[in-house]
Scaffold this motif. Structure first.
Motif, PDB file in Angstrom:
ATOM      1  N   LEU A 203      29.743 -44.348  50.371  1.00 52.59           N
ATOM      2  CA  LEU A 203      29.067 -44.020  51.619  1.00 52.59           C
ATOM      3  C   LEU A 203      27.789 -44.823  51.794  1.00 52.59           C
ATOM      4  O   LEU A 203      27.454 -45.258  52.901  1.00 52.59           O
ATOM      5  CB  LEU A 203      28.774 -42.518  51.660  1.00 52.59           C
ATOM      6  N   LYS A 204      27.066 -45.054  50.718  1.00 57.23           N
ATOM      7  CA  LYS A 204      25.852 -45.883  50.820  1.00 57.23           C
ATOM      8  C   LYS A 204      26.210 -47.310  51.212  1.00 57.23           C
ATOM      9  O   LYS A 204      25.540 -47.922  52.062  1.00 57.23           O
ATOM     10  CB  LYS A 204      25.083 -45.876  49.500  1.00 57.23           C
ATOM     11  N   GLU A 205      27.259 -47.833  50.595  1.00 56.88           N
ATOM     12  CA  GLU A 205      27.656 -49.205  50.911  1.00 56.88           C
ATOM     13  C   GLU A 205      28.011 -49.345  52.392  1.00 56.88           C
ATOM     14  O   GLU A 205      27.719 -50.377  53.015  1.00 56.88           O
ATOM     15  CB  GLU A 205      28.855 -49.602  50.041  1.00 56.88           C
ATOM     16  N   ARG A 206      28.602 -48.317  52.972  1.00 63.94           N
ATOM     17  CA  ARG A 206      28.995 -48.381  54.371  1.00 63.94           C
ATOM     18  C   ARG A 206      27.843 -48.026  55.314  1.00 63.94           C
ATOM     19  O   ARG A 206      27.649 -48.674  56.349  1.00 63.94           O
ATOM     20  CB  ARG A 206      30.171 -47.440  54.611  1.00 63.94           C
ATOM     21  N   LEU A 207      27.045 -47.009  54.969  1.00 64.16           N
ATOM     22  CA  LEU A 207      26.078 -46.451  55.913  1.00 64.16           C
ATOM     23  C   LEU A 207      24.663 -46.989  55.741  1.00 64.16           C
ATOM     24  O   LEU A 207      23.907 -47.045  56.711  1.00 64.16           O
ATOM     25  CB  LEU A 207      26.053 -44.920  55.787  1.00 64.16           C
ATOM     26  N   ASN A 208      24.274 -47.332  54.538  1.00 69.50           N
ATOM     27  CA  ASN A 208      22.908 -47.822  54.311  1.00 69.50           C
ATOM     28  C   ASN A 208      22.889 -48.800  53.147  1.00 69.50           C
ATOM     29  O   ASN A 208      22.277 -48.548  52.109  1.00 69.50           O
ATOM     30  CB  ASN A 208      21.956 -46.655  54.041  1.00 69.50           C
ATOM     31  N   PRO A 209      23.575 -49.935  53.297  1.00 67.77           N
ATOM     32  CA  PRO A 209      23.652 -50.885  52.178  1.00 67.77           C
ATOM     33  C   PRO A 209      22.267 -51.417  51.822  1.00 67.77           C
ATOM     34  O   PRO A 209      21.395 -51.562  52.682  1.00 67.77           O
ATOM     35  CB  PRO A 209      24.559 -51.990  52.720  1.00 67.77           C
ATOM     36  N   GLY A 210      22.081 -51.686  50.561  1.00 69.09           N
ATOM     37  CA  GLY A 210      20.805 -52.207  50.096  1.00 69.09           C
ATOM     38  C   GLY A 210      20.839 -52.434  48.608  1.00 69.09           C
ATOM     39  O   GLY A 210      21.750 -51.963  47.912  1.00 69.09           O
ATOM     40  N   PRO A 211      19.835 -53.124  48.093  1.00 69.94           N
ATOM     41  CA  PRO A 211      19.833 -53.476  46.663  1.00 69.94           C
ATOM     42  C   PRO A 211      19.448 -52.335  45.751  1.00 69.94           C
ATOM     43  O   PRO A 211      19.555 -52.461  44.534  1.00 69.94           O
ATOM     44  CB  PRO A 211      18.782 -54.593  46.592  1.00 69.94           C
ATOM     45  N   GLY A 212      18.980 -51.209  46.289  1.00 68.84           N
ATOM     46  CA  GLY A 212      18.551 -50.104  45.424  1.00 68.84           C
ATOM     47  C   GLY A 212      17.355 -50.484  44.592  1.00 68.84           C
ATOM     48  O   GLY A 212      17.363 -50.360  43.366  1.00 68.84           O
ATOM     49  N   ARG A 213      16.306 -50.943  45.270  1.00 68.37           N
ATOM     50  CA  ARG A 213      15.174 -51.525  44.557  1.00 68.37           C
ATOM     51  C   ARG A 213      14.425 -50.527  43.687  1.00 68.37           C
ATOM     52  O   ARG A 213      13.765 -50.914  42.749  1.00 68.37           O
ATOM     53  CB  ARG A 213      14.204 -52.146  45.570  1.00 68.37           C
ATOM     54  N   PHE A 214      14.500 -49.251  44.009  1.00 70.53           N
ATOM     55  CA  PHE A 214      13.778 -48.267  43.209  1.00 70.53           C
ATOM     56  C   PHE A 214      14.776 -47.270  42.635  1.00 70.53           C
ATOM     57  O   PHE A 214      15.184 -46.316  43.279  1.00 70.53           O
ATOM     58  CB  PHE A 214      12.743 -47.532  44.067  1.00 70.53           C
ATOM     59  N   GLY A 215      15.207 -47.507  41.419  1.00 73.60           N
ATOM     60  CA  GLY A 215      16.131 -46.599  40.750  1.00 73.60           C
ATOM     61  C   GLY A 215      17.442 -46.421  41.467  1.00 73.60           C
ATOM     62  O   GLY A 215      18.064 -45.359  41.368  1.00 73.60           O
ATOM     63  N   GLY A 216      17.876 -47.435  42.215  1.00 76.81           N
ATOM     64  CA  GLY A 216      19.130 -47.359  42.942  1.00 76.81           C
ATOM     65  C   GLY A 216      18.984 -46.831  44.362  1.00 76.81           C
ATOM     66  O   GLY A 216      19.989 -46.689  45.060  1.00 76.81           O
ATOM     67  N   PHE A 217      17.759 -46.568  44.797  1.00 71.75           N
ATOM     68  CA  PHE A 217      17.524 -45.990  46.127  1.00 71.75           C
ATOM     69  C   PHE A 217      16.824 -46.983  47.048  1.00 71.75           C
ATOM     70  O   PHE A 217      16.054 -47.842  46.601  1.00 71.75           O
ATOM     71  CB  PHE A 217      16.686 -44.712  46.009  1.00 71.75           C
ATOM     72  N   ASP A 218      17.114 -46.832  48.337  1.00 74.38           N
ATOM     73  CA  ASP A 218      16.480 -47.624  49.385  1.00 74.38           C
ATOM     74  C   ASP A 218      15.985 -46.688  50.479  1.00 74.38           C
ATOM     75  O   ASP A 218      16.448 -45.554  50.590  1.00 74.38           O
ATOM     76  CB  ASP A 218      17.491 -48.620  49.993  1.00 74.38           C
ATOM     77  N   PRO A 219      15.033 -47.142  51.305  1.00 70.32           N
ATOM     78  CA  PRO A 219      14.611 -46.324  52.441  1.00 70.32           C
ATOM     79  C   PRO A 219      15.800 -45.922  53.318  1.00 70.32           C
ATOM     80  O   PRO A 219      16.735 -46.698  53.512  1.00 70.32           O
ATOM     81  CB  PRO A 219      13.642 -47.245  53.193  1.00 70.32           C
ATOM     82  N   ASP A 220      15.758 -44.680  53.802  1.00 70.42           N
ATOM     83  CA  ASP A 220      16.770 -44.067  54.667  1.00 70.42           C
ATOM     84  C   ASP A 220      18.005 -43.596  53.910  1.00 70.42           C
ATOM     85  O   ASP A 220      18.945 -43.077  54.538  1.00 70.42           O
ATOM     86  CB  ASP A 220      17.195 -45.009  55.804  1.00 70.42           C
TER      87      ASP A 220
END
Length: 788
Positions: free
Chosen positions: A642-659
């Motif tokens: 779901l993250k890959e589809r809805l809010n893709p990102g590098p997970g810069r902080f422990g695997g998390f991104d804004p939003d």
């Protein structure tokens, strides 16, 4: 769709699962030794019944994750530092200190523990009971009383220790100066007409402070861990759990490492072998005591407040303890657990046997062992409930008549019961919450000091949105106990309330319930309401179910049905029927899948495209619910997709991104949905229920998960416009009627069921009720006379 039931074998209630213990010290298998996960991974519940509080495992890895211990890998071990989190705003909190739910809960627990310590100190001695016991129960009672008197326990029950127990350094505080009371009882102690006891002085909500162990203590612990081959990353956790002097304590008693959440016996055994060498053996008293306490803690994670003695000794034998009776005796002698004897008067219990030389018949009993924390909370709850039942205020009859006259239907019936009784139970589905809401509004209009508190912030907001409340007089349980919401307290420390309503009481664990009840003044009314078909509390106890079984107060059953096709479907599940329902607006959709990969694909498609397009529900208005964290279609796999589809990102902080959507679990059984705002040197910034929360960098991994997909225990207490329930083929062992009922009821407008479990779903609904929990509350309440 196949409907043939699958067969499974289950252990009896309260019986720990049989497991090999290859890591037992001195055992041939040394490979299971001391490898500890640096993150203090989740400890699996060891007691049957954990299916209600545990989620399904990763199919390939055999991983078990205790659902009721969400965040337990660190939360319980870091009470002193949780207050550093940013505060959570509350609905009625204007002008009051703002606290996160974790800090609020900790503050309330501190008040309750102070009260319990005073209660312990007031006790003069053991309760004289058990005169008619015989056999092992009588011997056990003699052993306990010998312990209380300072003598040796009866050898007929527990063999004498082969060597003296090692010296233990008592921790500072009341527990170090007073022996822990042990209260056996052949039958429930009659509950007297309550007398108001001294209450704790009101404690203001503490401001967040960076309390914690000193750097010197943490360094000492890390050195000992390194010597024993354990990861030094456990140093902070162990220092917080064991306190100052933790390093020396671990050196003299390596099995104390078991007190750190996430550590298992085989890992502690490896640590002990590395430190003690030839002195280490399975017969070591220190090991027996530590494993006994660990098993009781695992039972609490599974919802039990106590374990029957045979179940506990069987579990100790499975864990490689050569003399389980001696281990239990040593644990009781050290005051690390309490023993009780409760008369068996439940359906199916053996009949009383006539004594050979006595006129009075012997009463069958069950011997229970419990951690003091939960035993005292359960007794405190029973005493407080008895006080409310026996002392309803007779003042203000005209006011209550005004309340009744202002209402109609089920709300008026509820009000009439509350007017004449101190405790009333109210049952029904989600729609029935309108009745206690109407009672709340009418009581406040009549000038009564009335408040309703919910388990979650979402529940609070939904209750506030009901017209009768007009948004006033609502809060959360944690906020009320911490003083961040609701009224103040009087000079005795009691809440200034005439009426307290808890509309989702099934989610109350025994400790939270005890704190609530003890906070109420004499003469106050308490309404505990909720849906008894939902999953029970994540914490130990089954408070609402025990009260319903005890029949010690009026019970009002709502006749308001949950509306629409979803309501009809869920109502059928509650009585064990999985019916097909007419859904002309596609309110209920079944999506069959062949395997876990297809289940993940279809779930992402539903959340991202189908539900928003067909029902106008935005992505953030849909929740995904699955039985477990692990597996190919567990929360981890679903959230990654779901993250890959809805809010893709590098997970810069422990695997998390804004939003990113997240599930924030700072303490066992407390999950707050939210979103990521940003990350900086302070930690991960979240928005949970509209309030800012900052999670320290070192706590992110343990307390925060992605939250597009949740488990049913994480979702209970909240509702969303749409729900997608994922049932992969490997979920069969985790399904039960309460789980399906809870999961299917989380959607208000739409429910999609991604169905890969085939016949396991109808079988769970028809045949698998809630797992039994071993508790004492119903027994403690039994002397109360049944009412209406």
């Amino acid at each position: 769709m196949s409907t043939e039931p699958e067969t499974t074998e289950e252990t009896g209630p309260g019986t720990p699962e049989a497991q090999d213990a290859p890591g037992t010290p001195g055992a041939p298998d040394e490979a299971a030794g001391g490898e500890l996960a640096a993150d203090g991974g989740d400890g699996a519940a060891e007691v049957s019944g954990a299916a209600e509080t545990s989620e399904v495992t990763d199919g390939g890895a055999g991983e078990e994750t205790a659902e009721s211990a969400e965040g337990a890998g660190s939360a319980e071990a870091t009470e002193a530092t949780e207050a550093t989190e940013a505060t959570e705003a509350t609905a009625d909190g204007a002008g009051k200190p703002e606290l996160s739910e974790a800090a609020a809960e900790l503050a309330a627990q501190r008040v309750e523990r102070e009260r319990i310590e005073r209660r312990r100190a007031e006790r003069d001695g053991p309760v004289e009971s058990g005169a008619k016991l015989s056999g092992k129960a009588a011997d056990l009672l003699a052993a306990v009383r010998a312990v209380e008197a300072g003598g040796k326990p009866a050898s007929t029950v527990f063999a004498a220790p082969s060597r003296p127990a090692p010296e233990r350094t008592p921790e500072p505080g009341p527990a170090a100066t007073a022996a822990a009371p042990v209260r056996p009882a052949s039958e429930p102690e009659p509950v007297p007409v309550p007398v108001r006891q001294e209450r704790p002085t009101p404690v203001p909500a503490p401001a967040p402070s960076p309390a914690g162990p000193s750097p010197r203590t943490v360094d000492a612990v890390r050195r000992v861990l390194a010597e024993g081959g354990a990861p030094e990353a456990l140093g902070q956790q162990a220092a917080v759990t064991l306190g100052e002097g933790a390093g020396e304590l671990l050196r003299t008693d390596p099995w104390q490492l078991l007190r750190v959440p996430g550590v298992r016996p085989e890992q502690a055994d490896g640590f002990a072998r590395a430190l003690l060498g030839a002195e280490c053996g399975p017969q070591d008293e220190r090991r027996g005591r530590a494993v006994t306490v660990w098993l009781l803690e695992q039972a609490a994670l599974a919802g039990h407040t106590a374990l029957e003695a045979p179940a506990l000794t069987a579990a100790l034998a499975q864990r490689g303890v050569p003399d389980p009776d001696e281990a239990v005796q040593s644990t009781l002698a050290e005051g690390e657990a309490l023993v009780f004897e409760d008369a068996l008067e439940e359906p199916g219990a053996p009949a009383a046997q006539p004594a050979d030389d006595e006129e009075e018949a012997e009463r069958p009993v069950r011997v229970l062992i419990a951690l003091e924390r939960y035993a005292m909370a359960e007794e405190s709850l029973a005493d407080g409930l008895a006080r409310l039942i026996n002392s309803p205020s007779q003042d203000g009859k005209e006011t209550w008549a005004q309340v009744v006259a202002a209402l109609s239907g089920g709300a008026a019936e509820l009000a009439r019961a509350v007017a004449g009784h101190g405790l009333v139970l109210h049952t029904g589905g989600d729609a029935s919450r309108a009745e206690p809401a109407a009672l709340l509004g009418a009581a406040r209009d009549a000038g009564l000091r009335a408040l309703s508190v919910c388990h979650t912030a979402d529940g609070r907001d939904r209750l506030a949105a009901l017209p009768p409340t007009r948004g006033a007089g609502v809060g959360t349980v944690a906020g009320l106990l911490a003083g961040a919401e609701g009224p103040g307290r009087d000079g005795d420390g009691a809440l200034e309330l005439d009426l307290l309503i808890v509309p989702d009481a099934p989610q109350l664990d025994v400790e939270s319930a005890a704190m609530l009840v003890e906070s109420l003044p004499d003469g106050a009314r308490l309404v505990l309401g909720g849906d008894p078909a939902l999953l029970w509390s994540a914490g130990p106890g089954r408070v609402f179910a025990d009260l319903l079984a005890a029949r010690a107060c009026p019970q009002i059953a709502s006749r308001l049905p949950d509306p629409g096709p979803i309501g009809e479907l869920v109502s059928g599940i509650g009585i064990g029927e999985l019916n097909q329902v007419e859904a002309p607006g596609k309110e209920v959709v079944i999506v069959p899948v062949r395997d876990a990969g297809e289940a993940v694909h279809r779930t992402v498609q539903l959340v991202a495209d189908s539900v928003p397009r067909a029902f106008g529900v935005p992505v953030e208005g849909t929740v995904v619910i699955t039985p477990g964290h692990g597996g190919a279609a567990g929360t981890r796999a679903l959230n990654a997709a779901l993250k890959e589809r809805l809010n893709p990102g590098p997970g810069r902080f422990g695997g998390f991104d804004p939003d990113d959507r997240i599930a924030y679990s700072p303490a066992p059984g407390r999950t707050l949905p939210g979103t990521v705002v940003k990350a900086d040197a302070e930690g991960l910034h979240l928005s949970c229920a509209g309030a800012p929360v900052v999670v320290p960098r070192e706590r992110v991994e343990a307390w925060v998960r992605h939250g597009w997909a949740l488990t049913a225990h994480q979702a209970v207490g909240g509702r969303w416009p749409a729900a997608v329930v994922v049932l992969p083929g490997d979920a069969a062992q985790a399904l039960s009627r309460p789980w399906v009922y809870t999961a299917f009821g989380r959607g208000e407008r739409h429910l999609s069921v991604v169905q890969g479990a085939e016949g396991a779903l109808p079988r769970a609904v028809a045949e698998i009720p809630a797992k039994p929990r071993t508790t004492r509350l119903a027994t403690l309440l039994r002397p109360q006379s049944p009412t209406g």
